[in-house]
Motif scaffolding. Structure first.
Motif, PDB file in Angstrom:
ATOM      1  N   UNK A  89       0.842  -1.202   0.000  1.00 54.12           N
ATOM      2  CA  UNK A  89       0.000   0.000   0.000  1.00 54.12           C
ATOM      3  C   UNK A  89       0.876   1.251   0.000  1.00 54.12           C
ATOM      4  N   UNK A  90       1.915   1.271   0.839  1.00 57.09           N
ATOM      5  CA  UNK A  90       2.801   2.438   0.912  1.00 57.09           C
ATOM      6  C   UNK A  90       3.554   2.660  -0.404  1.00 57.09           C
ATOM      7  N   UNK A  91       4.030   1.542  -1.010  1.00 58.27           N
ATOM      8  CA  UNK A  91       4.769   1.645  -2.271  1.00 58.27           C
ATOM      9  C   UNK A  91       3.865   2.201  -3.371  1.00 58.27           C
ATOM     10  N   UNK A  92       2.598   1.718  -3.383  1.00 61.72           N
ATOM     11  CA  UNK A  92       1.635   2.209  -4.379  1.00 61.72           C
ATOM     12  C   UNK A  92       1.400   3.701  -4.183  1.00 61.72           C
ATOM     13  N   UNK A 100       3.413   5.852  -2.882  1.00 62.59           N
ATOM     14  CA  UNK A 100       4.619   6.581  -3.312  1.00 62.59           C
ATOM     15  C   UNK A 100       4.675   6.659  -4.835  1.00 62.59           C
ATOM     16  N   UNK A 101       4.377   5.517  -5.494  1.00 69.29           N
ATOM     17  CA  UNK A 101       4.382   5.490  -6.966  1.00 69.29           C
ATOM     18  C   UNK A 101       3.367   6.486  -7.522  1.00 69.29           C
ATOM     19  N   UNK A 102       2.183   6.528  -6.903  1.00 71.02           N
ATOM     20  CA  UNK A 102       1.121   7.447  -7.358  1.00 71.02           C
ATOM     21  C   UNK A 102       1.574   8.895  -7.172  1.00 71.02           C
ATOM     22  N   UNK A 103       2.187   9.181  -6.016  1.00 74.10           N
ATOM     23  CA  UNK A 103       2.648  10.549  -5.750  1.00 74.10           C
ATOM     24  C   UNK A 103       3.703  10.976  -6.764  1.00 74.10           C
ATOM     25  N   UNK A 104       4.635  10.048  -7.097  1.00 75.95           N
ATOM     26  CA  UNK A 104       5.694  10.353  -8.079  1.00 75.95           C
ATOM     27  C   UNK A 104       5.069  10.599  -9.456  1.00 75.95           C
TER      28      UNK A 104
END
Lengths: 44, 249
Positions: free
Chosen positions: B230-233, B235-239
């Motif tokens: 969930x956290x990685x997703x 972060x990916x979305x924010x980037x």
């Protein structure tokens, strides 16, 4: 039983801690599971 | 997307359900055996019943911290730096801290009955409390800001240092003059002075607590994996959003 309060108390603390930890862990898992696809759940 | 919406399974599998059922059955025996069937101790009387939860919780806390160190070393040494090792280390330490807390509370209740005091600054009690606080610190470090790799590296080093306290705790009753009794079962002479049923119930406790430990660790490390995804997703979305903003400007 002599000192029953202390003895039952120790069993209550032990089992209570395990049950609370288990319930919190299961709840957290269920909560975070919703947004994750099954392919990411390596245990399935 | 439909896969995300229809996904209902959490962290359980058939294996964890069997493990959980076994743990409940063994724990039932520990409670009934410990409170009803086992005899009183000649010296300690009824208070010896606390032993069936106090001793296994201490041993399983040691096991948890040793496994945390092994998983941490595996993460550090492994070429792939598999995050599975880090999650196992974290989950094992969390469950270990819970067992250590149980050890301290049940120990102080037992101490009140045998010594007349809830707490004494005795070598065994003090080193155990120190071990507990060390692993609370370990868990606090795991929550610090940073990437998953930074978290794994920092906590792995602490875990490898913290595990060195376990021999100190275990042998504190031998090294220093302690109020706490010496090892009844795991003593160097191998001479176990316990009634058969008491010994059987004590070992049932060890088995039961071990089953509970692995059940909790399995579920907890799977929850950690879910949170990492969930956290990685996130972060990916924010980037991706930031890049999209950059390209439109």
């Amino acid at each position: 039983m002599k000192d029953a309060g202390f003895i039952f108390g120790s069993y209550l603390v032990t089992l209570g801690s395990m049950v609370v930890f288990a319930l919190v862990t299961l709840r957290r898992g269920r909560k975070s599971s919703g947004g994750v696809s099954d392919s990411d759940k390596t245990w399935l | 997307m439909s896969q995300l919406v229809t996904s209902t399974s959490a962290t359980g599998t058939r294996a964890t359900r069997v493990l959980g059922l076994l743990a409940i059955l063994v724990m039932l025996w520990v409670v009934i055996g410990g409170l009803v069937f086992t005899p009183q101790d000649v010296v300690q009387g009824e208070s010896v019943r606390i032993m069936y939860v106090h001793v296994p919780s201490a041993w399983i806390a040691y096991l948890a911290f040793i496994l945390t160190a092994v998983a941490s070393a595996s993460w550090l040494i492994g070429k792939k730096h598999s995050m599975g090792f880090d999650r196992f280390a974290g989950a094992s330490a969390e469950v270990g801290v819970m067992f250590m807390a149980i050890t301290l509370v049940t120990g102080s209740l037992w101490g009140r009955l045998t010594w007349g005091e809830f707490w004494q600054w005795d070598p065994r009690l003090t080193t155990t409390a120190f071990l507990f606080v060390t692993y609370l610190g370990y868990l606090a470090v795991r929550r610090l800001e940073g990437s998953a790799e930074q978290r794994a590296r920092r906590s792995a080093i602490i875990a490898l240092l913290a595990v060195l306290e376990i021999p100190l705790v275990h042998f504190s009753v031998v090294i220093w003059r302690s109020l706490h009794q010496g090892a009844t079962v795991l003593n160097p002479s191998g001479d176990v002075k316990l009634d058969d049923l008491m010994l059987f119930t004590l070992f049932s406790g060890v088995v039961g607590f071990t089953l509970v430990f692995f059940w909790l660790v399995l579920h907890r490390q799977r929850t950690m994996l879910l949170l990492d995804v969930v956290n990685r997703r996130g972060l990916d979305t924010a980037i991706a959003n930031r890049r999209a903003e950059g390209s439109t400007n």
